[in-house]
Write a protein that holds these residues in place. Structure first.
Motif, PDB file in Angstrom:
ATOM      1  N   ARG A  92       0.787  -1.237   0.000  1.00 41.03           N
ATOM      2  CA  ARG A  92       0.000   0.000   0.000  1.00 41.03           C
ATOM      3  C   ARG A  92       0.815   1.280   0.000  1.00 41.03           C
TER       4      ARG A  92
ATOM      5  N   GLU B 282       7.887   5.721   1.084  1.00 38.20           N
ATOM      6  CA  GLU B 282       7.659   4.832   2.227  1.00 38.20           C
ATOM      7  C   GLU B 282       8.397   3.505   2.039  1.00 38.20           C
ATOM      8  N   LYS B 283       8.392   3.012   0.804  1.00 39.28           N
ATOM      9  CA  LYS B 283       9.114   1.771   0.520  1.00 39.28           C
ATOM     10  C   LYS B 283      10.613   1.957   0.722  1.00 39.28           C
TER      11      LYS B 283
ATOM     12  N   ASP C  77       3.781   4.262  -0.842  1.00 41.72           N
ATOM     13  CA  ASP C  77       4.333   4.928  -2.022  1.00 41.72           C
ATOM     14  C   ASP C  77       5.843   4.684  -2.052  1.00 41.72           C
ATOM     15  N   SER C  78       6.524   5.206  -3.070  1.00 41.61           N
ATOM     16  CA  SER C  78       7.948   4.926  -3.247  1.00 41.61           C
ATOM     17  C   SER C  78       8.797   5.440  -2.086  1.00 41.61           C
TER      18      SER C  78
END
Length: 165
Positions: A127, A132-133, A129-130
């Motif tokens: 779930r 957060e990843k 976004d980039s």
């Protein structure tokens, strides 16, 4: 009582004292009065609600025939273990990098980021976004993330992420 301190490391010394008193068929009140110490103090110690002071630990050591400092060493081990657990719980990435909507069902401050790493990584990669990843990869490392989501999906997601940068 001959103690191997190794097996008691990290256990509150009051619990060990309680066990030893029961083993010797000693009641807490007479034991406390023999030290001399307040009954409530010994009761709180044996229930794990109060830590041992050096003075009380020496009195207990003498009364039970232990080597001086034994109970206080156990207290030190317990205090160290408690501090390590606190540090472990407080170890987490910068929570401002994550949207609150990702963890709508839980308090992010109460998550144990070490023990619950699998569901956290899974949720972020499903779930997030980039940014957060990337925060999760920076915190856990690529190998741990690959372990959770599978190496092919992480590699492809990382490649896509790097292309979009």
């Amino acid at each position: 009582m001959e103690m191997s301190l190794e097996k008691y490391k990290g256990i509150h010394p009051g619990l060990i004292l309680d066990r030893e008193l029961k083993k010797r068929k000693l009641k807490k009140r007479p034991f406390a009065l023999s030290l001399p110490e307040y009954t409530q103090t010994i009761n709180d110690i044996t229930k794990g609600r109060r830590n041992l002071t050096p003075e009380v630990s020496l009195k207990i050591d003498r009364a039970l025939g232990l080597e001086e400092g034994t109970m206080y060493i156990l207290q030190a081990y317990y205090t160290i273990k408690a501090e390590q657990l606190k540090e472990q719980i407080n170890r987490h990435p910068d929570l401002n990098l994550f949207r609150k909507a990702l963890f709508w069902d839980t308090d992010m401050n109460k998550l144990d980021w070490e023990k619950q790493y699998k569901p956290i990584i899974t949720r972020i990669f499903e779930r997030g976004d980039s940014g957060e990843k990337q925060a999760i990869i920076d915190f856990y490392g690529t190998e741990k993330v690959k372990e959770v989501i599978g190496s092919t999906s992480v590699s492809s997601k990382l490649a896509l992420f790097r292309q979009n940068k």
